[in-house]
Design a protein around this motif. Structure first.
Motif, PDB file in Angstrom:
ATOM      1  N   ILE A   1       0.846  -1.202   0.000  1.00  0.00           N
ATOM      2  CA  ILE A   1       0.000   0.000   0.000  1.00  0.00           C
ATOM      3  C   ILE A   1       0.875   1.244   0.000  1.00  0.00           C
ATOM      4  CG2 ILE A   1      -1.870   1.258   1.129  1.00  0.00           C
ATOM      5  CD1 ILE A   1      -2.667  -1.528   0.204  1.00  0.00           C
ATOM      6  N   GLY A   2       0.907   1.939  -1.146  1.00  0.00           N
ATOM      7  CA  GLY A   2       1.610   3.211  -1.242  1.00  0.00           C
ATOM      8  C   GLY A   2       0.643   4.356  -1.006  1.00  0.00           C
ATOM      9  N   GLU A   3       1.133   5.592  -1.150  1.00  0.00           N
ATOM     10  CA  GLU A   3       0.309   6.770  -0.877  1.00  0.00           C
ATOM     11  C   GLU A   3      -0.896   6.850  -1.806  1.00  0.00           C
ATOM     12  OE1 GLU A   3       2.433  10.414  -0.726  1.00  0.00           O
ATOM     13  OE2 GLU A   3       3.885   9.717   0.766  1.00  0.00           O
ATOM     14  N   ASN A   4      -0.699   6.520  -3.094  1.00  0.00           N
ATOM     15  CA  ASN A   4      -1.781   6.624  -4.066  1.00  0.00           C
ATOM     16  C   ASN A   4      -2.937   5.672  -3.728  1.00  0.00           C
ATOM     17  OD1 ASN A   4      -3.092   7.451  -6.484  1.00  0.00           O
ATOM     18  ND2 ASN A   4      -2.321   5.628  -7.518  1.00  0.00           N
ATOM     19  N   ILE A   5      -2.606   4.402  -3.469  1.00  0.00           N
ATOM     20  CA  ILE A   5      -3.649   3.427  -3.140  1.00  0.00           C
ATOM     21  C   ILE A   5      -4.240   3.731  -1.764  1.00  0.00           C
ATOM     22  CG2 ILE A   5      -4.080   0.975  -2.663  1.00  0.00           C
ATOM     23  CD1 ILE A   5      -2.139   0.267  -4.868  1.00  0.00           C
ATOM     24  N   ALA A   6      -3.431   4.219  -0.834  1.00  0.00           N
ATOM     25  CA  ALA A   6      -3.941   4.580   0.495  1.00  0.00           C
ATOM     26  C   ALA A   6      -5.022   5.655   0.389  1.00  0.00           C
ATOM     27  CB  ALA A   6      -2.800   5.060   1.389  1.00  0.00           C
ATOM     28  N   LYS A   7      -4.818   6.637  -0.504  1.00  0.00           N
ATOM     29  CA  LYS A   7      -5.825   7.693  -0.693  1.00  0.00           C
ATOM     30  C   LYS A   7      -7.131   7.123  -1.240  1.00  0.00           C
ATOM     31  CE  LYS A   7      -2.556  11.496  -1.414  1.00  0.00           C
ATOM     32  NZ  LYS A   7      -1.978  12.437  -2.390  1.00  0.00           N
ATOM     33  N   LYS A   8      -7.009   6.148  -2.127  1.00  0.00           N
ATOM     34  CA  LYS A   8      -8.224   5.529  -2.683  1.00  0.00           C
ATOM     35  C   LYS A   8      -8.960   4.727  -1.617  1.00  0.00           C
ATOM     36  CE  LYS A   8      -6.921   5.461  -7.554  1.00  0.00           C
ATOM     37  NZ  LYS A   8      -5.875   6.473  -7.422  1.00  0.00           N
ATOM     38  N   ILE A   9      -8.211   4.080  -0.728  1.00  0.00           N
ATOM     39  CA  ILE A   9      -8.831   3.342   0.376  1.00  0.00           C
ATOM     40  C   ILE A   9      -9.576   4.310   1.298  1.00  0.00           C
ATOM     41  CG2 ILE A   9      -8.356   1.984   2.462  1.00  0.00           C
ATOM     42  CD1 ILE A   9      -5.997   0.730   0.901  1.00  0.00           C
ATOM     43  N   GLU A  10      -8.955   5.433   1.603  1.00  0.00           N
ATOM     44  CA  GLU A  10      -9.599   6.432   2.461  1.00  0.00           C
ATOM     45  C   GLU A  10     -10.876   6.959   1.823  1.00  0.00           C
ATOM     46  OE1 GLU A  10      -6.458   9.240   2.983  1.00  0.00           O
ATOM     47  OE2 GLU A  10      -5.651   8.234   4.777  1.00  0.00           O
ATOM     48  N   GLU A  11     -10.846   7.138   0.510  1.00  0.00           N
ATOM     49  CA  GLU A  11     -12.037   7.600  -0.202  1.00  0.00           C
ATOM     50  C   GLU A  11     -13.178   6.588  -0.071  1.00  0.00           C
ATOM     51  OE1 GLU A  11     -13.460   8.727  -4.763  1.00  0.00           O
ATOM     52  OE2 GLU A  11     -11.678   7.494  -4.420  1.00  0.00           O
ATOM     53  N   ILE A  12     -12.848   5.308  -0.209  1.00  0.00           N
ATOM     54  CA  ILE A  12     -13.866   4.267  -0.092  1.00  0.00           C
ATOM     55  C   ILE A  12     -14.432   4.234   1.329  1.00  0.00           C
ATOM     56  CG2 ILE A  12     -14.309   1.788  -0.263  1.00  0.00           C
ATOM     57  CD1 ILE A  12     -11.914   1.711  -2.281  1.00  0.00           C
ATOM     58  N   LEU A  13     -13.567   4.365   2.319  1.00  0.00           N
ATOM     59  CA  LEU A  13     -14.014   4.356   3.708  1.00  0.00           C
ATOM     60  C   LEU A  13     -14.900   5.556   4.018  1.00  0.00           C
ATOM     61  CD1 LEU A  13     -10.718   3.211   5.492  1.00  0.00           C
ATOM     62  CD2 LEU A  13     -12.810   1.870   5.187  1.00  0.00           C
ATOM     63  N   ASP A  14     -14.598   6.707   3.395  1.00  0.00           N
ATOM     64  CA  ASP A  14     -15.353   7.934   3.662  1.00  0.00           C
ATOM     65  C   ASP A  14     -16.671   8.000   2.903  1.00  0.00           C
ATOM     66  OD1 ASP A  14     -13.428   8.903   5.393  1.00  0.00           O
ATOM     67  OD2 ASP A  14     -12.360  10.034   3.850  1.00  0.00           O
ATOM     68  N   THR A  15     -16.663   7.520   1.662  1.00  0.00           N
ATOM     69  CA  THR A  15     -17.830   7.724   0.784  1.00  0.00           C
ATOM     70  C   THR A  15     -18.553   6.436   0.400  1.00  0.00           C
ATOM     71  OG1 THR A  15     -16.571   7.547  -1.297  1.00  0.00           O
ATOM     72  CG2 THR A  15     -16.637   9.709  -0.201  1.00  0.00           C
ATOM     73  N   GLY A  16     -17.887   5.284   0.624  1.00  0.00           N
ATOM     74  CA  GLY A  16     -18.494   4.024   0.234  1.00  0.00           C
ATOM     75  C   GLY A  16     -18.339   3.698  -1.238  1.00  0.00           C
ATOM     76  N   ARG A  17     -17.552   4.495  -1.954  1.00  0.00           N
ATOM     77  CA  ARG A  17     -17.347   4.245  -3.380  1.00  0.00           C
ATOM     78  C   ARG A  17     -15.981   4.769  -3.809  1.00  0.00           C
ATOM     79  NH1 ARG A  17     -19.060   9.125  -6.272  1.00  0.00           N
ATOM     80  NH2 ARG A  17     -19.382   7.903  -8.167  1.00  0.00           N
ATOM     81  N   SER A  18     -15.564   4.355  -5.020  1.00  0.00           N
ATOM     82  CA  SER A  18     -14.301   4.807  -5.592  1.00  0.00           C
ATOM     83  C   SER A  18     -14.593   5.471  -6.941  1.00  0.00           C
ATOM     84  CB  SER A  18     -13.340   3.624  -5.785  1.00  0.00           C
ATOM     85  OG  SER A  18     -12.274   3.974  -6.648  1.00  0.00           O
ATOM     86  N   VAL A  19     -14.278   6.737  -7.051  1.00  0.00           N
ATOM     87  CA  VAL A  19     -14.486   7.459  -8.310  1.00  0.00           C
ATOM     88  C   VAL A  19     -13.653   6.816  -9.421  1.00  0.00           C
ATOM     89  CG1 VAL A  19     -14.150   9.658  -9.513  1.00  0.00           C
ATOM     90  CG2 VAL A  19     -15.072   9.633  -7.181  1.00  0.00           C
ATOM     91  N   TYR A  20     -12.442   6.407  -9.088  1.00  0.00           N
ATOM     92  CA  TYR A  20     -11.555   5.775 -10.072  1.00  0.00           C
ATOM     93  C   TYR A  20     -12.183   4.492 -10.610  1.00  0.00           C
ATOM     94  CZ  TYR A  20      -7.146   4.004 -12.051  1.00  0.00           C
ATOM     95  OH  TYR A  20      -6.167   3.534 -12.899  1.00  0.00           O
ATOM     96  N   LEU A  21     -12.756   3.679  -9.723  1.00  0.00           N
ATOM     97  CA  LEU A  21     -13.416   2.439 -10.158  1.00  0.00           C
ATOM     98  C   LEU A  21     -14.627   2.759 -11.026  1.00  0.00           C
ATOM     99  CD1 LEU A  21     -13.813  -0.605 -10.158  1.00  0.00           C
ATOM    100  CD2 LEU A  21     -14.969  -0.407  -7.946  1.00  0.00           C
ATOM    101  N   ASP A  22     -15.401   3.763 -10.633  1.00  0.00           N
ATOM    102  CA  ASP A  22     -16.566   4.156 -11.437  1.00  0.00           C
ATOM    103  C   ASP A  22     -16.149   4.552 -12.847  1.00  0.00           C
ATOM    104  OD1 ASP A  22     -18.187   3.683  -9.287  1.00  0.00           O
ATOM    105  OD2 ASP A  22     -18.330   5.785  -8.671  1.00  0.00           O
ATOM    106  N   GLU A  23     -15.035   5.285 -12.954  1.00  0.00           N
ATOM    107  CA  GLU A  23     -14.544   5.714 -14.272  1.00  0.00           C
ATOM    108  C   GLU A  23     -14.109   4.511 -15.106  1.00  0.00           C
ATOM    109  OE1 GLU A  23     -11.441   8.383 -13.193  1.00  0.00           O
ATOM    110  OE2 GLU A  23     -12.791  10.087 -12.826  1.00  0.00           O
ATOM    111  N   LEU A  24     -13.428   3.562 -14.464  1.00  0.00           N
ATOM    112  CA  LEU A  24     -12.992   2.354 -15.180  1.00  0.00           C
ATOM    113  C   LEU A  24     -14.193   1.538 -15.657  1.00  0.00           C
ATOM    114  CD1 LEU A  24      -9.996   1.190 -12.941  1.00  0.00           C
ATOM    115  CD2 LEU A  24      -9.859   2.027 -15.282  1.00  0.00           C
ATOM    116  N   ARG A  25     -15.222   1.462 -14.813  1.00  0.00           N
ATOM    117  CA  ARG A  25     -16.421   0.727 -15.208  1.00  0.00           C
ATOM    118  C   ARG A  25     -17.096   1.365 -16.420  1.00  0.00           C
ATOM    119  NH1 ARG A  25     -18.846  -0.122  -9.088  1.00  0.00           N
ATOM    120  NH2 ARG A  25     -17.878  -2.168  -8.642  1.00  0.00           N
ATOM    121  N   GLU A  26     -17.011   2.678 -16.511  1.00  0.00           N
ATOM    122  CA  GLU A  26     -17.574   3.368 -17.670  1.00  0.00           C
ATOM    123  C   GLU A  26     -16.803   3.026 -18.947  1.00  0.00           C
ATOM    124  OE1 GLU A  26     -20.221   5.480 -18.122  1.00  0.00           O
ATOM    125  OE2 GLU A  26     -20.846   4.909 -16.103  1.00  0.00           O
ATOM    126  N   GLU A  27     -15.492   2.832 -18.790  1.00  0.00           N
ATOM    127  CA  GLU A  27     -14.635   2.567 -19.948  1.00  0.00           C
ATOM    128  C   GLU A  27     -14.690   1.107 -20.395  1.00  0.00           C
ATOM    129  OE1 GLU A  27     -10.621   4.115 -19.557  1.00  0.00           O
ATOM    130  OE2 GLU A  27     -11.309   5.433 -17.958  1.00  0.00           O
TER     131      GLU A  27
END
Length: 575
Positions: free
Chosen positions: A59-85
């Motif tokens: 777990i580096g800083e980049n992935i740690a930020k994504k984990i914090e986002e999921i814990l705070d919001t219940g979702r990952s914007v990055y994952l949502d974007e990938l699902r769109e693609e």
């Protein structure tokens, strides 16, 4: 549960990046992070509060930020974007034989299918061969793969079911209303795929127990079918079946709920000959009820020794019990080491020293470091030059941790054309060589079987790892003649693996028993990619027990000197 949700999110990101053809190091980073979080013993929310997310391996800083986002919001914007693609139907088929990320994308682009069922219809209609690069053979392989995946859709891998089982068991065990509780059914028998997670509990207040169960946050839905029986669905999609009985009926109901239908029928047939009537709720002999407090008492009533849950499949265990020839099943405490592990030298997230320290803590006598070989670039496979560097480190650690034995090993790819990934002059320098297949799953049975047999015939290969290549719930086994592979392993004195990873449990119990009957040694290994993965050994032991293995059937129950002698014996006349 939060750990598993985070791990699943990161794993999906990794899969979607792979479909897009992104940099393999980026793909591997998310996959390793998912694996690391899945193995955590501490809740990730607690680690976040301590501000130590980046101290988790992988777990580096980049992935740690994504984990914090999921814990705070219940979702990952990055994952949502990938699902769109990436179209939703594409991800569901990349594990099918002959279908990689590029082929999956091409199939979707040309056929616009929504899901596996729609693709299956198209395959049956011969429409897949309209897509450039897809011939009748590939179409047939894809259809077979879909059929195998759909067959398992009503069941979930043992590992996924285990998460819910542990949560519900802990809850039920905490109830003062319950005097005894146990897992039952296929989970207790250790099956690799389970339909539901069965529990039997003893209580005088079944309604209150079910009421509290229905309020648990892990339970999505609760249906009460009888006064003493309920079915529930968890947030993970796992089905729970809870049966609540009086204390004096606990042993009989637990026994009936654990064994397979065949086991119960065979035991009942034996009882009929002895004047015993057993309906799974009570035992009557000459019209008088026999009160039993445990399962040992049940078998004793039939004049039999205790039969372990893993054996209760109606596959000869009743006859063996009658003849007093039941196996003395291998136990996790019989194991002296792990012969298949990875480190940061390839795609692991623990250093060699960290892996060794954990193995020492577990009371092992040895550990084999078996990183990936050079052709598996996606897993950072080791070139010959890097091997030499790794061996320098191992030699240093051998001195530091003596008498603990660190084996210089490799998980070597068996290439599509049957060649092995290193020349014999390199293989001769390893202490242990594991061979396995990671590519070409779409090849036919003859080709796959030939690859495995060619590897077995090499004098330096000791073990075939995860011999059928399956990933439970995600990828069916490749086509292989395991009877032929087992026969060859027996003839050459080679070892086959039970891979303890909950994603694999490969070999399965049926093949394990076949191997035992052929006199083939089995190595129970974890394929650990980090130190917590070494603790998965219990699941491999579970599978080995289902295959009737005893201590002497298992290679890594040998002590260090016995193991070295065995490995050397396979190389007599060669080095």
């Amino acid at each position: 549960m939060k750990n598993l949700e985070i791990a699943w999110t990161l794993r999906e990101i990794s899969d979607l990046l792979r479909v897009k053809g992104e940099n393999r190091f980026k793909v591997r980073a998310y996959n390793n992070a998912a694996r690391s979080i899945k193995k955590l013993k501490e809740d990730i929310t607690t680690l976040r509060k301590k501000e130590v997310l980046t101290e988790i391996p992988g777990i580096g800083e980049n992935i740690a930020k994504k984990i914090e986002e999921i814990l705070d919001t219940g979702r990952s914007v990055y994952l949502d974007e990938l699902r769109e693609e990436v179209p939703p139907g594409v991800l569901s088929i990349i594990s099918l034989p002959g279908v990689g990320p590029k082929t999956a994308g091409l199939l979707y682009e040309k056929l616009q299918f929504k899901d596996l069922s729609e693709l299956m219809v198209l395959a049956k209609d011969g429409r897949l061969r309209d897509v450039p690069g897809i011939g009748p053979k590939t179409e047939t392989n894809i259809l077979k793969g879909i059929e195998k995946l759909k067959k398992n859709m009503e069941h979930v891998p043992h590992g996924l079911a285990r998460v819910s089982a542990d949560i519900i068991f802990e809850l039920l065990s905490s109830f003062s209303l319950i005097s005894r509780v146990s897992l039952a059914g296929s989970m207790r028998r250790g099956k690799d795929m389970v339909g539901d997670v069965d529990f039997v509990a003893a209580s005088d207040n079944s309604h209150k127990v079910m009421e509290i169960l229905g309020e648990h946050p892990h339970i999505r839905e609760l249906d009460i079918f009888h006064d003493n029986r309920a079915k529930a669905f968890t947030n993970l999609g796992t089905k729970i079946d809870l049966q609540i009985v009086k204390e004096d009926k606990f042993a009989a109901v637990l026994h009936r709920s654990t064994g397979s239908k065949k086991h119960f029928q065979q035991l009942s047939a034996l009882g009929n000959k002895k004047g015993i009537n057993y309906d799974g709720n009570s035992i009557l002999k000459n019209g008088k009820e026999i009160i039993v407090s445990d399962e040992e008492g049940i078998y004793s009533a039939f004049g039999l020794p205790y039969i372990d849950p893993e054996l209760r499949e109606g596959a000869g265990e009743i006859e063996a019990a009658k003849n007093n020839s039941l196996p003395d099943l291998v136990d996790i405490h019989d194991l002296r080491g792990d012969l298949h592990t990875h480190s940061t030298w390839s795609d692991g997230h623990g250093t060699i020293e960290e892996m060794v320290q954990e193995a020492v803590k577990m009371g092992y006598s040895y550990l084999a470091i078996t990183d990936h070989s050079q052709s598996l670039a996606v897993a950072n496979g080791l070139t010959v030059g890097r091997l030499m560097e790794q061996w320098d480190e191992i030699n240093y650690l051998r001195k530091k941790y003596a008498p603990f034995l660190i084996l210089r090993g490799i998980e070597m790819d068996i290439l599509r054309d049957c060649r092995l990934d290193y020349e014999d002059e390199i293989l001769a320098k390893f202490d242990i060589v594991i061979a396995s297949i990671h590519t070409g799953f779409e090849q036919n049975k003859e080709a796959i079987t030939e690859r495995l047999i060619t590897a077995l015939e090499n004098p330096y290969v000791d073990i075939i790892a995860h011999p059928t290549g399956r990933i439970l719930g995600r990828r069916p086994p490749y086509e292989v003649d395991m009877e032929k592979v087992i026969e060859k392993a027996s003839k050459l004195g080679k070892t086959l693996e039970v891979n303890s990873s909950l994603d694999r449990l490969d070999l399965n119990a049926a093949y394990v028993r076949m191997a035992k009957e052929a006199g083939v040694k089995i190595a129970i290994n974890t394929d650990a990619h980090g130190k917590t993965g070494l603790r998965d050994m219990e699941y491999g032991v579970m599978t080995a027990r289902r295959g009737w293995l005893e201590k002497n059937d298992v290679l890594n129950t040998l002590d260090s000197q016995e193991l070295l002698s065995h490995l050397s014996r396979n190389r007599v006349g060669v080095r």
